[in-house]
Write a protein that holds these residues in place. Structure first.
Motif, PDB file in Angstrom:
ATOM      1  N   LYS A 101      22.672 -47.319  25.354  1.00  0.00           N
ATOM      2  CA  LYS A 101      21.342 -47.687  24.847  1.00  0.00           C
ATOM      3  C   LYS A 101      20.651 -46.535  24.127  1.00  0.00           C
ATOM      4  CE  LYS A 101      20.578 -51.720  27.653  1.00  0.00           C
ATOM      5  NZ  LYS A 101      22.005 -51.931  27.761  1.00  0.00           N
ATOM      6  N   MET A 102      21.407 -45.858  23.299  1.00  0.00           N
ATOM      7  CA  MET A 102      20.851 -44.708  22.583  1.00  0.00           C
ATOM      8  C   MET A 102      20.111 -45.145  21.323  1.00  0.00           C
ATOM      9  SD  MET A 102      23.600 -41.673  22.944  1.00  0.00           S
ATOM     10  CE  MET A 102      23.907 -40.881  24.508  1.00  0.00           C
ATOM     11  N   ARG A 103      19.316 -44.195  20.801  1.00  0.00           N
ATOM     12  CA  ARG A 103      18.442 -44.477  19.654  1.00  0.00           C
ATOM     13  C   ARG A 103      19.043 -43.915  18.359  1.00  0.00           C
ATOM     14  NH1 ARG A 103      13.093 -45.463  20.671  1.00  0.00           N
ATOM     15  NH2 ARG A 103      12.353 -44.076  19.000  1.00  0.00           N
ATOM     16  N   LEU A 104      19.078 -44.779  17.324  1.00  0.00           N
ATOM     17  CA  LEU A 104      19.637 -44.400  16.020  1.00  0.00           C
ATOM     18  C   LEU A 104      18.585 -44.589  14.934  1.00  0.00           C
ATOM     19  CD1 LEU A 104      22.104 -43.803  14.116  1.00  0.00           C
ATOM     20  CD2 LEU A 104      22.589 -46.255  14.169  1.00  0.00           C
ATOM     21  N   PHE A 105      18.395 -43.569  14.111  1.00  0.00           N
ATOM     22  CA  PHE A 105      17.495 -43.674  12.950  1.00  0.00           C
ATOM     23  C   PHE A 105      18.360 -43.692  11.696  1.00  0.00           C
ATOM     24  CE2 PHE A 105      14.619 -42.573   9.612  1.00  0.00           C
ATOM     25  CZ  PHE A 105      13.356 -42.978  10.028  1.00  0.00           C
ATOM     26  N   LEU A 106      18.023 -44.570  10.746  1.00  0.00           N
ATOM     27  CA  LEU A 106      18.812 -44.683   9.512  1.00  0.00           C
ATOM     28  C   LEU A 106      17.996 -44.163   8.339  1.00  0.00           C
ATOM     29  CD1 LEU A 106      20.198 -48.300  10.106  1.00  0.00           C
ATOM     30  CD2 LEU A 106      21.302 -46.118  10.664  1.00  0.00           C
ATOM     31  N   LEU A 107      18.486 -43.109   7.708  1.00  0.00           N
ATOM     32  CA  LEU A 107      17.779 -42.492   6.591  1.00  0.00           C
ATOM     33  C   LEU A 107      18.669 -42.508   5.355  1.00  0.00           C
ATOM     34  CD1 LEU A 107      15.552 -40.692   5.307  1.00  0.00           C
ATOM     35  CD2 LEU A 107      16.698 -38.719   6.327  1.00  0.00           C
ATOM     36  N   ILE A 130      17.624 -49.370  17.207  1.00  0.00           N
ATOM     37  CA  ILE A 130      17.309 -48.817  15.881  1.00  0.00           C
ATOM     38  C   ILE A 130      15.889 -48.250  15.976  1.00  0.00           C
ATOM     39  CG2 ILE A 130      17.057 -49.289  13.405  1.00  0.00           C
ATOM     40  CD1 ILE A 130      19.975 -49.516  14.385  1.00  0.00           C
ATOM     41  N   ALA A 131      15.807 -46.934  16.036  1.00  0.00           N
ATOM     42  CA  ALA A 131      14.512 -46.273  16.258  1.00  0.00           C
ATOM     43  C   ALA A 131      13.621 -46.391  15.033  1.00  0.00           C
ATOM     44  CB  ALA A 131      14.755 -44.799  16.588  1.00  0.00           C
TER      45      ALA A 131
END
Ligand code: UDP
Length: 248
Positions: A101-107, A130-131
């Motif tokens: 359940k980790m947080r991923l940011f998409l840039l 998706i953070a």
């Protein structure tokens, strides 16, 4: 970690599973770092810009992206464990992150693409958070940094700005970003969003993904011609040692 040097870039000789284990270990220990996935074009940029080469070689993981790097290693007698393509590494990492359940940011990519990529990744990997997202066409990099930090931070940021922008961004803002691992992944968000497609499996297995991309997008011919040139430089390095390094 064992490395294979290709024209000054020190690739890590790891399999996909080992790369994911290393990345997950760093995430659990909250050990900051960034991942780069150099292809021949990036190696060529490194040869022209020593500061950029240093940024690439300081990465926590330097993964061999593309068949051109595998050929180069063979020619130079350097040992690699095979290709670890950036977009595949991203998929495997998203899957492993989802389990915890980790947080991923998409840039990165054009406006709207990162959101679409986020929807498709969270549908495919339930548990993945998706953070946040931000496009890659900002005028001030601080906007992107603020976007990551304002959403409460993330375990991982996929930084998809193309080379050399993404590697320079990761090195410069790593300390400021509230994120543990940054991954420079080129056009991966376009693929996750379905904006561009990867080659069919058969092309990938035969090492002909580049050929498929050329058929779909003939305008890439200029970029593609860099590959034979790159291999000639590698052959020269093999035959004449370091002399090949200084000439273009
Ligand atoms: N890109 C971006 N900001 C920029 C320039 C490029 O976000 O200022 C994005 C672009 O939209 C694409 C990715 O970076 O999604 C780079 O794609 P490219 O095909 O060059 O990468 P590759 O995977 O071939 O290295």
């Amino acid at each position: 970690m064992k490395t294979a040097s290709i024209l000054g870039v020190h690739f890590h000789a790891v399999t996909m599973d080992q790369a994911i284990d290393i990345a997950m270990g760093r995430l659990r220990a909250q050990e900051k770092g960034y991942v780069v996935t150099p292809n021949p074009e990036i190696v060529e940029l490194c040869r022209q810009d020593s500061a950029y080469m240093e940024i690439v070689n300081r990465a926590a993981l330097v993964l061999p992206d593309g068949i051109g790097i595998i050929y180069a290693a063979k020619i130079l007698g350097e040992e690699l464990q095979g290709k670890v393509a950036g977009v595949e590494f991203a998929e495997h990492l998203a899957a492993a992150m989802a389990k915890e359940k980790m947080r991923l940011f998409l840039l990165g990519a054009k406006p709207g693409v990162a959101e679409q990529a986020g929807e498709s990744l969270s549908a495919k990997y339930p548990g993945l958070v998706i953070a946040g997202t931000h496009d890659g066409y900002f005028t001030d990099p601080q906007q992107a940094v603020d976007a990551v930090n304002r959403c409460g931070g993330a375990d991982v940021v996929f930084v998809c700005l193309g080379a050399p922008k993404q590697e320079k961004f990761m090195a410069e803002y790593m300390d400021e970003l509230h994120a543990t691992l940054l991954c420079g992944l080129g056009g991966s968000l376009d693929i996750f969003a379905g904006v561009s497609k990867r080659a069919p499996d058969l092309f990938i297995k035969l090492g002909l993904e580049w050929f498929y991309r050329l058929l779909k997008q003939p305008s890439r011919i200029g970029r593609m011609m860099k590959l034979p040139k790159f291999l000639l430089i590698v052959i020269r390095e093999r035959l004449f040692g370091r002399k090949g390094k200084s000439s273009k």
